[in-house]
Design a protein around this motif. Structure first.
Motif, PDB file in Angstrom:
ATOM      1  N   ASP A 467       0.830  -1.213   0.000  1.00  0.00           N
ATOM      2  CA  ASP A 467       0.000   0.000   0.000  1.00  0.00           C
ATOM      3  C   ASP A 467       0.863   1.261   0.000  1.00  0.00           C
ATOM      4  O   ASP A 467       0.512   2.275  -0.629  1.00  0.00           O
ATOM      5  CB  ASP A 467      -0.912   0.006   1.218  1.00  0.00           C
ATOM      6  N   ARG A 470       2.072   1.962  -3.548  1.00  0.00           N
ATOM      7  CA  ARG A 470       1.016   2.586  -4.350  1.00  0.00           C
ATOM      8  C   ARG A 470       0.760   4.037  -3.921  1.00  0.00           C
ATOM      9  O   ARG A 470       0.537   4.914  -4.754  1.00  0.00           O
ATOM     10  CB  ARG A 470      -0.259   1.760  -4.235  1.00  0.00           C
ATOM     11  N   PHE A 471       0.833   4.279  -2.616  1.00  0.00           N
ATOM     12  CA  PHE A 471       0.591   5.639  -2.118  1.00  0.00           C
ATOM     13  C   PHE A 471       1.638   6.614  -2.646  1.00  0.00           C
ATOM     14  O   PHE A 471       1.306   7.701  -3.149  1.00  0.00           O
ATOM     15  CB  PHE A 471       0.596   5.622  -0.584  1.00  0.00           C
ATOM     16  N   GLU A 474       1.177   7.226  -6.485  1.00  0.00           N
ATOM     17  CA  GLU A 474      -0.036   7.832  -7.039  1.00  0.00           C
ATOM     18  C   GLU A 474      -0.588   9.014  -6.234  1.00  0.00           C
ATOM     19  O   GLU A 474      -1.181   9.935  -6.813  1.00  0.00           O
ATOM     20  CB  GLU A 474      -1.132   6.757  -7.149  1.00  0.00           C
ATOM     21  N   GLU A 475      -0.411   9.022  -4.924  1.00  0.00           N
ATOM     22  CA  GLU A 475      -1.132   9.991  -4.102  1.00  0.00           C
ATOM     23  C   GLU A 475      -0.249  10.955  -3.318  1.00  0.00           C
ATOM     24  O   GLU A 475      -0.719  12.025  -2.910  1.00  0.00           O
ATOM     25  CB  GLU A 475      -2.028   9.253  -3.096  1.00  0.00           C
ATOM     26  N   ALA A 476       0.997  10.605  -3.085  1.00  0.00           N
ATOM     27  CA  ALA A 476       1.834  11.389  -2.169  1.00  0.00           C
ATOM     28  C   ALA A 476       2.085  12.801  -2.687  1.00  0.00           C
ATOM     29  O   ALA A 476       2.413  12.994  -3.863  1.00  0.00           O
ATOM     30  CB  ALA A 476       3.163  10.675  -1.934  1.00  0.00           C
ATOM     31  N   ASP A 477       1.930  13.775  -1.801  1.00  0.00           N
ATOM     32  CA  ASP A 477       2.259  15.168  -2.113  1.00  0.00           C
ATOM     33  C   ASP A 477       3.653  15.555  -1.615  1.00  0.00           C
ATOM     34  O   ASP A 477       4.179  16.596  -2.012  1.00  0.00           O
ATOM     35  CB  ASP A 477       1.233  16.114  -1.471  1.00  0.00           C
TER      36      ASP A 477
END
Length: 589
Positions: A467, A470-471, A474-477
């Motif tokens: 996870d 994937r984070f 795709e999602e991490a700022d």
């Protein structure tokens, strides 16, 4: 668990002093005695050179150049002495060129406060030859370099940091100045305003001790009492202070002009189609010609300083001293020979003050003192040193308000008109910029709570490696995130780089972040930690984001990044430049 060292936060206090200050203080006892002895040796070398060049005898007794029966050889002798200095600089060390203070500053800021034995030996010898052969200089610049070299060499015998060596270098310089002029308070202020580039107990205490040792040694080595004793009847305070302020404006302009002319002359010498080794001899010819006009312009000119303070010089003599001394000093110093600037500045500022006394203010001696304070302040950007030196070297402390007024206005004029002082311009021409404004580091004024991102985004310790991959993909700022347990307590830090490493290592996708980061010694800080300490943590560990945790519960309360550190400087800049009107009633709403 985080390692105890990683979570350690320094105990906060007003000053950074520790027990090593006591070690430096003990070493300053030796340095102070060495500085005083160096001053005595320098004065004896100057007397020896004066007797040799002007009277053809070997003697270390005081001798006045104006008593020498040399006729037209008065032109050749300064040129000969300057030629010797040029040869010493060419084949010995070029660091002996100039008046010594810029070289000391460079050694402090860029040379880790290391001066060589060669400089410690050659600087006083070359300065003695230069001054003794008629060079229009004083002994203060050379003794600052020589005393500094004594302190630096002594410090290099021990395992010390560059900052600790600096303290002893400056202690030696201040001790030498104290021994020459008998001005311990002014020497301490010179250290603070010109040489130390800090005001810390670690450096201040050793300087004070070395200066006091030199002051104690001075009566036995050189003599006691003020160097230029004077008495004067002080005028009414209000008008006198106003007059001193106006005089300070005049000598501040004079200091600015002298500095500009000096470096114009240096530029002219740079264009000569001969090696710089010959430049001092060319300058020496100009000095000799000045001696033909008035022999009082030759040498250190301490007798002229005393005559100015006594009010014993007529208007024509004061004018001649102001012009001729200024010309020969500027040309000689611009040629790159070895000598100091303080005594010539005293003469030129004193002559300007005496001139004002003759034409307008009365009592030329008193206003000569005020002029001396003003020109030291304007030329060296050291207003406290200039004001106190003039009072201390004469013993006329009652004139301190006048010297403060003159020094203050001269300083204001100088900093507004002249970008750099006569000391720092030489360093700037070598491609190095020096800021002579001392302010508290904004990072030491602010705490982590002032800049941190409160309640930052975190990752749960139960998150799996898969996870997390994937984070971050795709999602991490951000590049990294604190990893916390169910209670919000810090377990470690997970970054995009860590995630890539897990992928390369074929880390099982079901492993949790708690397992992956719990063994790492994660640096942390608390909300009350000074921002400067957090900056040190970032540099030392290479971790770009430092979690801020509660010291009791270990819960993450914030995050401080490299970018956040820049906010400290921006905040300080806003305080300097943002202007607004403030009303008390508005603030109370």
């Amino acid at each position: 668990m985080l390692s105890q060292s990683a979570a350690a936060v320094p105990k906060l206090s007003d000053h950074s002093a520790d027990k090593r200050m006591l070690l430096l203080a003990a070493m300053a006892l030796v340095v102070g005695a060495g500085g005083a002895l160096g001053a005595w040796v320098l004065l004896k070398l100057i007397a020896l050179a004066t007797n040799f060049f002007w009277f053809a005898r070997l003697s270390a007794d005081h001798a006045a150049i104006t008593d020498a029966p040399v006729g037209l050889f008065i032109v050749a002798i300064p040129a000969l002495g300057s030629l010797i200095v040029g040869l010493m600089a060419r084949f010995g060390s070029d660091k002996i060129r100039g008046h010594g203070i810029p070289e000391a500053i460079e050694a402090i800021l860029y040379g880790q406060s290391r001066l060589s034995l060669k400089v410690a030996i050659l600087k006083p010898i070359s300065s003695a030859i230069s001054i003794g052969s008629g060079g229009p200089f004083g002994a203060e610049g050379p003794i600052i370099m020589t005393g500094g070299a004594i302190g630096s060499l002594f410090a290099q015998c021990f395992r010390l940091s560059a900052a600790e060596r600096k303290a002893l270098l400056v202690a030696g310089a201040a001790a030498g100045m104290t021994a020459i002029f008998g001005t311990p308070l002014a020497a301490i202020l010179l250290a603070l305003e010109v040489l130390l580039f800090e005001w810390k107990p670690r450096s201040f205490v050793p300087v004070v001790i070395a200066v006091l040792v030199a002051a104690a040694c001075r009566p036995a080595l050189i003599g006691s009492g003020p160097m230029f004793p004077m008495t004067a009847r002080l005028p009414a305070t209000g008008p006198a202070l106003a007059a001193a302020g106006l005089l300070g404006i005049a000598v501040g302009l004079q200091a600015t002009l002298l500095s500009a002319l000096l470096y114009r002359i240096e530029d002219l010498f740079d264009r000569l189609p001969v090696h710089w080794m010959w430049w001092p001899a060319i300058g020496g010819i100009v000095v000799g010609l000045g001696g033909v006009v008035d022999a009082h312009v030759l040498g250190a000119g301490y007798g002229s300083i005393q005559a100015l303070l006594d009010g014993a010089l007529g208007l024509r003599v004061v004018l001649a001293l102001l012009v001729v001394k200024g010309v020969v000093w500027l040309v000689a110093l611009g040629s790159g020979t070895s000598g100091g600037i303080l005594a010539p500045l005293l003469i030129l500022g004193g002559a300007a003050g005496a001139l004002a006394g003759h034409l307008w203010l009365g009592d030329p001696g008193l206003w000569a003192l005020a002029g001396m304070a003003g020109i030291l302040s304007g030329a060296m950007r050291a207003p406290l040193t200039g004001a106190l030196f003039a009072a201390e070297v004469t013993g006329l402390f009652a004139a301190l308000p006048l010297s403060v007024a003159s020094a203050g206005t001269a300083y204001a004029v100088s900093v507004l008109i002249m970008r750099r002082s006569i000391l720092t311009e030489k360093i700037a021409r070598r491609g190095r910029h020096i800021r002579q404004e001392y302010v508290v580091d904004p990072m030491d004024l602010m705490q982590a709570r002032d800049l941190m991102t409160a309640d930052p985004a975190t990752l749960p310790g139960t998150m799996t490696a898969g996870d997390a991959l994937r984070f971050f993909a795709e999602e991490a700022d951000h590049r990294s995130y604190p990893v916390v347990d169910a209670a919000g307590r810090l377990l470690g830090l997970a970054s995009r780089t860590d995630a890539l490493g897990w992928r390369v290592a074929d880390m099982p996708a079901d492993r949790t972040l708690a397992d992956l980061v719990s063994d790492a010694a994660q640096p942390v800080a608390y909300a009350e930690t000074p921002v400067g300490h957090v900056a040190d943590l970032i540099v030392e560990t290479g971790v770009g984001r430092i979690p801020i945790v509660d010291p009791v519960t270990r819960r993450v309360v914030g995050l401080l990044s490299r970018h956040d550190l820049l906010k400290a400087r921006h905040s300080h800049r806003q305080m300097e430049t943002a202007r607004s009107r403030f009303r008390a009633e508005a603030a109370g709403k």
